[in-house]
Design an enzyme around this catalytic site. Structure first.
Site, mmCIF file in Angstrom:
data_model
loop_
_atom_site.group_PDB
_atom_site.id
_atom_site.type_symbol
_atom_site.label_atom_id
_atom_site.label_comp_id
_atom_site.label_asym_id
_atom_site.label_seq_id
_atom_site.Cartn_x
_atom_site.Cartn_y
_atom_site.Cartn_z
ATOM 1 N N VAL A 11 34.549 -34.944 87.048
ATOM 2 C CA VAL A 11 35.429 -34.621 88.167
ATOM 3 C C VAL A 11 36.093 -35.879 88.726
ATOM 4 O O VAL A 11 37.313 -35.924 88.926
ATOM 5 C CB VAL A 11 34.640 -33.890 89.278
ATOM 6 C CG1 VAL A 11 35.425 -33.826 90.578
ATOM 7 C CG2 VAL A 11 34.294 -32.472 88.821
ATOM 8 N N LEU A 151 38.369 -27.363 88.735
ATOM 9 C CA LEU A 151 38.858 -27.626 87.372
ATOM 10 C C LEU A 151 37.901 -27.102 86.309
ATOM 11 O O LEU A 151 36.698 -26.967 86.528
ATOM 12 C CB LEU A 151 39.115 -29.123 87.175
ATOM 13 C CG LEU A 151 37.964 -30.122 87.262
ATOM 14 C CD1 LEU A 151 37.096 -30.134 86.033
ATOM 15 C CD2 LEU A 151 38.527 -31.501 87.508
ATOM 16 N N ASN A 212 32.653 -19.469 91.190
ATOM 17 C CA ASN A 212 31.834 -19.674 89.986
ATOM 18 C C ASN A 212 30.896 -18.500 89.729
ATOM 19 O O ASN A 212 30.711 -18.079 88.587
ATOM 20 C CB ASN A 212 31.028 -20.972 90.097
ATOM 21 C CG ASN A 212 31.851 -22.171 89.654
ATOM 22 O OD1 ASN A 212 33.016 -22.025 89.290
ATOM 23 N ND2 ASN A 212 31.262 -23.347 89.678
ATOM 24 N N TYR A 255 35.280 -12.531 77.594
ATOM 25 C CA TYR A 255 34.970 -12.638 76.174
ATOM 26 C C TYR A 255 33.462 -12.595 75.988
ATOM 27 O O TYR A 255 32.754 -13.386 76.605
ATOM 28 C CB TYR A 255 35.444 -13.979 75.605
ATOM 29 C CG TYR A 255 36.935 -14.183 75.683
ATOM 30 C CD1 TYR A 255 37.751 -13.728 74.663
ATOM 31 C CD2 TYR A 255 37.501 -14.847 76.764
ATOM 32 C CE1 TYR A 255 39.129 -13.920 74.728
ATOM 33 C CE2 TYR A 255 38.869 -15.038 76.832
ATOM 34 C CZ TYR A 255 39.680 -14.576 75.813
ATOM 35 O OH TYR A 255 41.032 -14.759 75.890
ATOM 36 N N GLY A 257 29.935 -13.420 74.171
ATOM 37 C CA GLY A 257 29.465 -14.565 73.402
ATOM 38 C C GLY A 257 27.984 -14.788 73.635
ATOM 39 O O GLY A 257 27.284 -13.894 74.149
ATOM 40 N N GLY A 261 27.339 -21.684 79.704
ATOM 41 C CA GLY A 261 26.549 -22.905 79.963
ATOM 42 C C GLY A 261 27.370 -23.833 80.817
ATOM 43 O O GLY A 261 28.135 -23.392 81.666
ATOM 44 N N CYS A 264 28.267 -26.361 85.568
ATOM 45 C CA CYS A 264 28.540 -25.692 86.850
ATOM 46 C C CYS A 264 27.940 -24.297 86.968
ATOM 47 O O CYS A 264 27.118 -24.060 87.855
ATOM 48 C CB CYS A 264 30.046 -25.633 87.074
ATOM 49 S SG CYS A 264 30.761 -27.256 87.326
ATOM 50 N N LYS A 325 31.238 -25.547 75.482
ATOM 51 C CA LYS A 325 32.449 -24.797 75.109
ATOM 52 C C LYS A 325 33.352 -25.755 74.354
ATOM 53 O O LYS A 325 33.051 -26.961 74.262
ATOM 54 C CB LYS A 325 33.140 -24.210 76.331
ATOM 55 C CG LYS A 325 33.725 -25.225 77.281
ATOM 56 C CD LYS A 325 34.538 -24.512 78.338
ATOM 57 C CE LYS A 325 35.214 -25.498 79.258
ATOM 58 N NZ LYS A 325 36.063 -24.884 80.232
HETATM 59 P P1 NAD Z 1 28.937 -36.212 86.424
HETATM 60 O O1 NAD Z 1 27.467 -36.207 86.249
HETATM 61 O O2 NAD Z 1 29.821 -36.175 85.219
HETATM 62 O O3 NAD Z 1 29.390 -37.466 87.303
HETATM 63 C C1 NAD Z 1 28.771 -37.870 88.476
HETATM 64 C C2 NAD Z 1 28.915 -39.376 88.606
HETATM 65 O O4 NAD Z 1 28.422 -39.780 89.872
HETATM 66 C C3 NAD Z 1 28.124 -40.161 87.557
HETATM 67 O O5 NAD Z 1 28.989 -41.031 86.869
HETATM 68 C C4 NAD Z 1 27.095 -40.936 88.387
HETATM 69 O O6 NAD Z 1 26.781 -42.196 87.838
HETATM 70 C C5 NAD Z 1 27.806 -41.055 89.720
HETATM 71 N N1 NAD Z 1 26.918 -41.324 90.854
HETATM 72 C C6 NAD Z 1 25.698 -40.772 91.117
HETATM 73 N N2 NAD Z 1 25.205 -41.293 92.263
HETATM 74 C C7 NAD Z 1 26.129 -42.158 92.742
HETATM 75 C C8 NAD Z 1 26.192 -43.003 93.874
HETATM 76 N N3 NAD Z 1 25.200 -43.023 94.773
HETATM 77 N N4 NAD Z 1 27.271 -43.770 94.046
HETATM 78 C C9 NAD Z 1 28.292 -43.748 93.147
HETATM 79 N N5 NAD Z 1 28.283 -42.977 92.036
HETATM 80 C C10 NAD Z 1 27.216 -42.196 91.835
HETATM 81 O O7 NAD Z 1 29.247 -34.946 87.373
HETATM 82 P P2 NAD Z 1 30.562 -34.032 87.373
HETATM 83 O O8 NAD Z 1 30.502 -33.054 86.259
HETATM 84 O O9 NAD Z 1 31.762 -34.910 87.510
HETATM 85 O O10 NAD Z 1 30.327 -33.200 88.719
HETATM 86 C C11 NAD Z 1 30.425 -33.799 90.002
HETATM 87 C C12 NAD Z 1 30.409 -32.714 91.061
HETATM 88 O O11 NAD Z 1 31.561 -31.866 90.902
HETATM 89 C C13 NAD Z 1 29.199 -31.778 90.973
HETATM 90 O O12 NAD Z 1 28.838 -31.378 92.264
HETATM 91 C C14 NAD Z 1 29.736 -30.579 90.184
HETATM 92 O O13 NAD Z 1 29.043 -29.400 90.471
HETATM 93 C C15 NAD Z 1 31.155 -30.510 90.708
HETATM 94 N N6 NAD Z 1 32.103 -29.903 89.776
HETATM 95 C C16 NAD Z 1 32.054 -30.188 88.442
HETATM 96 C C17 NAD Z 1 32.970 -29.602 87.573
HETATM 97 C C18 NAD Z 1 32.920 -29.882 86.090
HETATM 98 O O14 NAD Z 1 33.571 -29.157 85.339
HETATM 99 N N7 NAD Z 1 32.182 -30.882 85.627
HETATM 100 C C19 NAD Z 1 33.962 -28.743 88.070
HETATM 101 C C20 NAD Z 1 33.991 -28.493 89.448
HETATM 102 C C21 NAD Z 1 33.063 -29.084 90.294
#
Ligand code: NAD
Length: 438
Positions: A11, A151, A212, A255, A257, A261, A264, A325
């Site tokens: 994100v 996203l 979600n 769909y 399947g 997973g 989120c 996916k």
């Molecule tokens: P991610 O695990 O890919 O990234 C999180 C990042 O935060 C990591 O790089 C980690 O090192 C960093 N981090 C952790 N603690 C920290 C700190 N104290 N200071 C600075 N950086 C720190 O996670 P993501 O998939 O990007 O998801 C982030 C949030 O967004 C989650 O709450 C998730 O539910 C939400 N979200 C994710 C998606 C998705 O598709 N991945 C979509 C919508 C919302």
């Protein structure tokens, strides 16, 4: 506008590169030094179509920089975006430790009025906790805004650049104005009126979970109907169109399947169930969705086991697709993890392929599977093939080559990518919900 994005994962990086692309000056920060070093070297640590271009262009223009110094980056910024992980705890609740840690750092470092926007998915009431945590540590003026992210991995750039809506949870008009100008370049004037939706923070927090949980429910519903189709000799690929073309129903996320997973849906459904329990309102639909999805993930394993009369020891299975996916290298809660573990536990030998996610998967299941980088090579000597991810490369596979390389004739297509394909009559082919083939 000067924007600091804390957390440079899926994100944070997309949002950081996206905000830079639309004219802001962005600093992406993370405590993971290896990640920031890689970003400095120009390496994007995740696979997301289109991100490389955005990244390179804005890094070169110095609109996108990177740092491990969270504190000074917070002091520098006008808008601080929290995008750290909120993984699932053992009891199903969201682990907020990174969010609260970041809130403390923000409280220690903000310098002048700052908007703190929380993009991490957090249970209702968390933005208020973030506000209190910051307030305990500073006399500076600030506002905490809920700004949930919608996203989809694999289509994240398109989703960032053309979001159906942006949700902003705040009751502070000044913060609302700043958030509206942050996103304004994405929209024309009239679109911005309709698409930037402001509400109170608690409603914004709940909105993300509702979105979600609903999508997870749709997927689980069509999976259940697919299983019924198998039992009654019907074809779910026809049924889904017959039902889904009704505009009240729709075909998106409809769909069948081998389960949903990703980072989120599973954790957010769990977290919402926990929120329901904590508020004396059990979410029985979602409890069923969660259990049904766990069961569905292993559908290909059960089908293979049945084909081999319950005995997998000594069998070699090719597994195509490790990412949760297509178009992502993210393997979090991927069905392939559950399928691979079950196959290995049952004594099968595994030959695994994925176009992009092998290294992430190998970190989780190290030694046992043989990982191959050529999808056809995975079939060499295999008694059966399981398809667990709907990558285009698999969809377009040369069926004659598959047939030639596969030793056995059992094919379980967990994503129905070959449901309409002309397949060899000698194959024992099965998908999800293809009851008409039985
Ligand atoms: P991610 O695990 O890919 O990234 C999180 C990042 O935060 C990591 O790089 C980690 O090192 C960093 N981090 C952790 N603690 C920290 C700190 N104290 N200071 C600075 N950086 C720190 O996670 P993501 O998939 O990007 O998801 C982030 C949030 O967004 C989650 O709450 C998730 O539910 C939400 N979200 C994710 C998606 C998705 O598709 N991945 C979509 C919508 C919302």
């Amino acid at each position: 506008m000067k924007v600091c994005v804390i957390g440079s994962g899926y994100v944070g990086l997309v949002a950081g590169a996206g905000f830079a692309e639309i004219g802001h000056v962005v600093r992406c920060v993370d405590i993971d030094k290896d990640k920031i070093d890689a970003l400095h070297r120009g390496e994007v640590p995740i696979y997301e179509p289109g991100l490389d271009d955005l990244f390179e262009r804005n890094k070169k223009a110095e609109k996108l920089t990177f740092s491990t110094d969270v504190g000074p980056s917070v002091s520098w910024a006008e808008v601080v975006i929290i995008a750290v992980g909120t993984p699932e705890r053992e009891d199903g609740s969201a682990d907020l430790s990174a969010v609260i840690e970041v809130a403390k750092t923000i409280g220690d470092n903000i310098d002048g009025y700052t908007v703190v926007a929380c993009k991490s998915t957090v249970p209702v009431g968390t933005n208020e906790k973030v506000r209190m945590t910051i307030a305990e540590r500073t006399d500076q003026l600030f506002s905490v805004v809920s700004n949930p992210e919608f996203l989809r991995e694999g289509e994240a750039i398109e989703d960032f650049m053309h979001p159906p809506r942006v949700v902003i949870g705040t009751t502070d008009p000044k913060a609302e104005k700043i958030m509206r100008s942050l996103y304004a370049p994405l929209y024309g004037y009239y679109d911005a009126q309709d698409r930037i939706i402001c509400m109170d923070p608690r409603s914004a927090e709940v909105t993300k979970y509702v979105a979600n949980a609903f999508l997870a429910t749709r997927i689980t519903f069509i999976n259940e109907m697919a299983n019924l189709c198998e039992a009654v000799g019907a074809d779910i690929t026809k049924v889904r169109i017959g039902a889904g073309t009704d505009p009240r129903i729709g075909l998106y996320y409809f769909y069948p399947g081998c389960g949903y997973g990703g980072s989120c849906f599973p954790k957010d459904v769990q977290a919402l169930i926990r929120t329901g329990k904590a508020n004396n309102y059990p979410l029985t639909v979602l409890e069923s969705v969660d259990g049904a999805n766990d069961h569905q993930k292993l559908a290909p394993f059960r089908k293979i086991t049945e084909r081999f009369g319950g005995e997998l020891a000594g069998k070699t299975v090719a597994l195509w697709g490790l990412a949760f996916k297509s178009e992502t290298d993210d393997i979090r809660e991927s069905s392939a993890i559950y399928i691979a573990k079950a196959l290995l536990d049952a004594g099968a030998t595994l030959r695994a392929h994925d176009p992009i996610a092998i290294s992430n998967f190998r970190r989780l299941i190290t030694d046992k599977p043989t990982y191959v980088t050529d999808m056809y090579e995975a079939l060499d000597g295999a008694d059966a093939l399981i398809i667990a991810t709907d990558w285009d490369a698999y969809r377009r596979a040369d069926i004659a080559e598959v047939s030639k390389r596969l030793k056995g004739n059992v094919v379980v297509d967990g994503r129905n990518i070959w449901a309409d394909a002309d397949l060899p009559a000698t194959w024992q082919y099965d998908g999800i919900g293809l009851g008409h083939l039985k």
